[in-house]
Design a protein around this motif. Structure first.
Motif, PDB file in Angstrom:
ATOM      1  N   ILE A  23       9.969  35.802  -0.688  1.00  0.00           N
ATOM      2  CA  ILE A  23       9.568  35.153   0.570  1.00  0.00           C
ATOM      3  C   ILE A  23       8.051  35.058   0.641  1.00  0.00           C
ATOM      4  O   ILE A  23       7.503  34.017   1.024  1.00  0.00           O
ATOM      5  N   GLU A  24       7.361  36.115   0.258  1.00  0.00           N
ATOM      6  CA  GLU A  24       5.898  36.099   0.271  1.00  0.00           C
ATOM      7  C   GLU A  24       5.350  35.037  -0.679  1.00  0.00           C
ATOM      8  O   GLU A  24       4.427  34.304  -0.326  1.00  0.00           O
ATOM      9  N   VAL A  25       5.922  34.943  -1.877  1.00  0.00           N
ATOM     10  CA  VAL A  25       5.467  33.955  -2.868  1.00  0.00           C
ATOM     11  C   VAL A  25       5.715  32.545  -2.355  1.00  0.00           C
ATOM     12  O   VAL A  25       4.845  31.666  -2.452  1.00  0.00           O
ATOM     13  N   GLU A  26       6.882  32.309  -1.795  1.00  0.00           N
ATOM     14  CA  GLU A  26       7.199  30.968  -1.269  1.00  0.00           C
ATOM     15  C   GLU A  26       6.284  30.597  -0.098  1.00  0.00           C
ATOM     16  O   GLU A  26       5.890  29.446   0.040  1.00  0.00           O
ATOM     17  N   THR A  27       5.943  31.587   0.719  1.00  0.00           N
ATOM     18  CA  THR A  27       5.019  31.345   1.827  1.00  0.00           C
ATOM     19  C   THR A  27       3.650  30.962   1.294  1.00  0.00           C
ATOM     20  O   THR A  27       3.008  30.045   1.808  1.00  0.00           O
ATOM     21  N   GLN A  28       3.211  31.632   0.236  1.00  0.00           N
ATOM     22  CA  GLN A  28       1.933  31.287  -0.384  1.00  0.00           C
ATOM     23  C   GLN A  28       1.971  29.873  -0.972  1.00  0.00           C
ATOM     24  O   GLN A  28       1.008  29.118  -0.843  1.00  0.00           O
ATOM     25  N   LYS A  29       3.072  29.513  -1.593  1.00  0.00           N
ATOM     26  CA  LYS A  29       3.213  28.157  -2.142  1.00  0.00           C
ATOM     27  C   LYS A  29       3.135  27.115  -1.030  1.00  0.00           C
ATOM     28  O   LYS A  29       2.488  26.078  -1.181  1.00  0.00           O
ATOM     29  N   GLN A  30       3.801  27.393   0.076  1.00  0.00           N
ATOM     30  CA  GLN A  30       3.781  26.467   1.207  1.00  0.00           C
ATOM     31  C   GLN A  30       2.359  26.303   1.734  1.00  0.00           C
ATOM     32  O   GLN A  30       1.919  25.190   2.013  1.00  0.00           O
ATOM     33  N   ARG A  31       1.630  27.409   1.862  1.00  0.00           N
ATOM     34  CA  ARG A  31       0.251  27.329   2.326  1.00  0.00           C
ATOM     35  C   ARG A  31      -0.610  26.517   1.370  1.00  0.00           C
ATOM     36  O   ARG A  31      -1.461  25.747   1.800  1.00  0.00           O
ATOM     37  N   PHE A  32      -0.386  26.701   0.079  1.00  0.00           N
ATOM     38  CA  PHE A  32      -1.155  25.956  -0.918  1.00  0.00           C
ATOM     39  C   PHE A  32      -0.858  24.460  -0.802  1.00  0.00           C
ATOM     40  O   PHE A  32      -1.777  23.635  -0.846  1.00  0.00           O
ATOM     41  N   GLN A  33       0.398  24.091  -0.633  1.00  0.00           N
ATOM     42  CA  GLN A  33       0.750  22.681  -0.473  1.00  0.00           C
ATOM     43  C   GLN A  33       0.113  22.090   0.785  1.00  0.00           C
ATOM     44  O   GLN A  33      -0.351  20.947   0.778  1.00  0.00           O
ATOM     45  N   GLN A  34       0.079  22.858   1.849  1.00  0.00           N
ATOM     46  CA  GLN A  34      -0.585  22.402   3.069  1.00  0.00           C
ATOM     47  C   GLN A  34      -2.084  22.212   2.827  1.00  0.00           C
ATOM     48  O   GLN A  34      -2.676  21.247   3.308  1.00  0.00           O
ATOM     49  N   LEU A  35      -2.669  23.117   2.053  1.00  0.00           N
ATOM     50  CA  LEU A  35      -4.082  23.010   1.733  1.00  0.00           C
ATOM     51  C   LEU A  35      -4.368  21.751   0.916  1.00  0.00           C
ATOM     52  O   LEU A  35      -5.343  21.045   1.179  1.00  0.00           O
ATOM     53  N   VAL A  36      -3.510  21.454  -0.052  1.00  0.00           N
ATOM     54  CA  VAL A  36      -3.669  20.230  -0.845  1.00  0.00           C
ATOM     55  C   VAL A  36      -3.607  19.011   0.059  1.00  0.00           C
ATOM     56  O   VAL A  36      -4.453  18.106  -0.025  1.00  0.00           O
ATOM     57  N   HIS A  37      -2.645  18.983   0.947  1.00  0.00           N
ATOM     58  CA  HIS A  37      -2.498  17.851   1.866  1.00  0.00           C
ATOM     59  C   HIS A  37      -3.736  17.705   2.751  1.00  0.00           C
ATOM     60  O   HIS A  37      -4.262  16.601   2.915  1.00  0.00           O
ATOM     61  N   GLN A  38      -4.210  18.803   3.282  1.00  0.00           N
ATOM     62  CA  GLN A  38      -5.389  18.765   4.141  1.00  0.00           C
ATOM     63  C   GLN A  38      -6.616  18.302   3.360  1.00  0.00           C
ATOM     64  O   GLN A  38      -7.417  17.511   3.865  1.00  0.00           O
ATOM     65  N   MET A  39      -6.770  18.792   2.120  1.00  0.00           N
ATOM     66  CA  MET A  39      -7.925  18.404   1.324  1.00  0.00           C
ATOM     67  C   MET A  39      -7.873  16.922   0.985  1.00  0.00           C
ATOM     68  O   MET A  39      -8.902  16.243   1.000  1.00  0.00           O
ATOM     69  N   MET A  40      -6.690  16.404   0.712  1.00  0.00           N
ATOM     70  CA  MET A  40      -6.582  14.977   0.425  1.00  0.00           C
ATOM     71  C   MET A  40      -6.973  14.158   1.646  1.00  0.00           C
ATOM     72  O   MET A  40      -7.652  13.135   1.532  1.00  0.00           O
ATOM     73  N   GLU A  41      -6.586  14.612   2.819  1.00  0.00           N
ATOM     74  CA  GLU A  41      -6.992  13.924   4.049  1.00  0.00           C
ATOM     75  C   GLU A  41      -8.507  13.975   4.224  1.00  0.00           C
ATOM     76  O   GLU A  41      -9.134  12.972   4.573  1.00  0.00           O
ATOM     77  N   VAL A  42      -9.096  15.150   3.965  1.00  0.00           N
ATOM     78  CA  VAL A  42     -10.541  15.303   4.098  1.00  0.00           C
ATOM     79  C   VAL A  42     -11.267  14.386   3.115  1.00  0.00           C
ATOM     80  O   VAL A  42     -12.200  13.668   3.497  1.00  0.00           O
ATOM     81  N   CYS A  43     -10.839  14.383   1.868  1.00  0.00           N
ATOM     82  CA  CYS A  43     -11.487  13.538   0.862  1.00  0.00           C
ATOM     83  C   CYS A  43     -11.331  12.064   1.217  1.00  0.00           C
ATOM     84  O   CYS A  43     -12.269  11.276   1.052  1.00  0.00           O
ATOM     85  N   TRP A  44     -10.173  11.679   1.684  1.00  0.00           N
ATOM     86  CA  TRP A  44      -9.945  10.275   2.059  1.00  0.00           C
ATOM     87  C   TRP A  44     -10.886   9.876   3.195  1.00  0.00           C
ATOM     88  O   TRP A  44     -11.552   8.846   3.124  1.00  0.00           O
TER      89      TRP A  44
END
Length: 97
Positions: A23-44
């Motif tokens: 559960i902890e690992v999956e939560t970290q993966k989810q946070r990382f995916q959210q970070l990627v999405h946010q960074m793509m929005e910022v870069c755009w």
């Protein structure tokens, strides 16, 4: 882990430690995916003045710099998480039973 996710994992009580780790690992993966999405929005938003058929040289350089910065930051975060995980005791108590 933020307080809501750590409390939800801790609130599971007598859950198998391997499941809790999963559960902890999956939560970290989810946070990382959210970070990627946010960074793509910022870069755009930062690099894209007006969408067109081609990127101008400034926008292309901006995207490259933005993504490189993101990769460097992500690598730093992943290394820090890895160090944190190494410092935590592995499920030795459950393995010795």
């Amino acid at each position: 882990m933020d307080s809501s996710s750590s409390s939800s994992v801790a609130g599971l009580g007598s859950v198998d430690p391997q499941l809790q780790h999963f559960i902890e690992v999956e939560t970290q993966k989810q946070r990382f995916q959210q970070l990627v999405h946010q960074m793509m929005e910022v870069c755009w938003e930062k690099c894209m003045d007006k969408p067109g058929q081609k990127l101008d040289s400034w926008a292309e350089a901006c995207f490259v710099n933005c993504v490189e910065h993101f990769i460097d930051t992500s690598q730093f975060i992943l290394n820090r998480l890895e160090q944190t995980q190494k410092s935590k005791p592995v499920f030795s108590e459950s393995l010795s039973d």
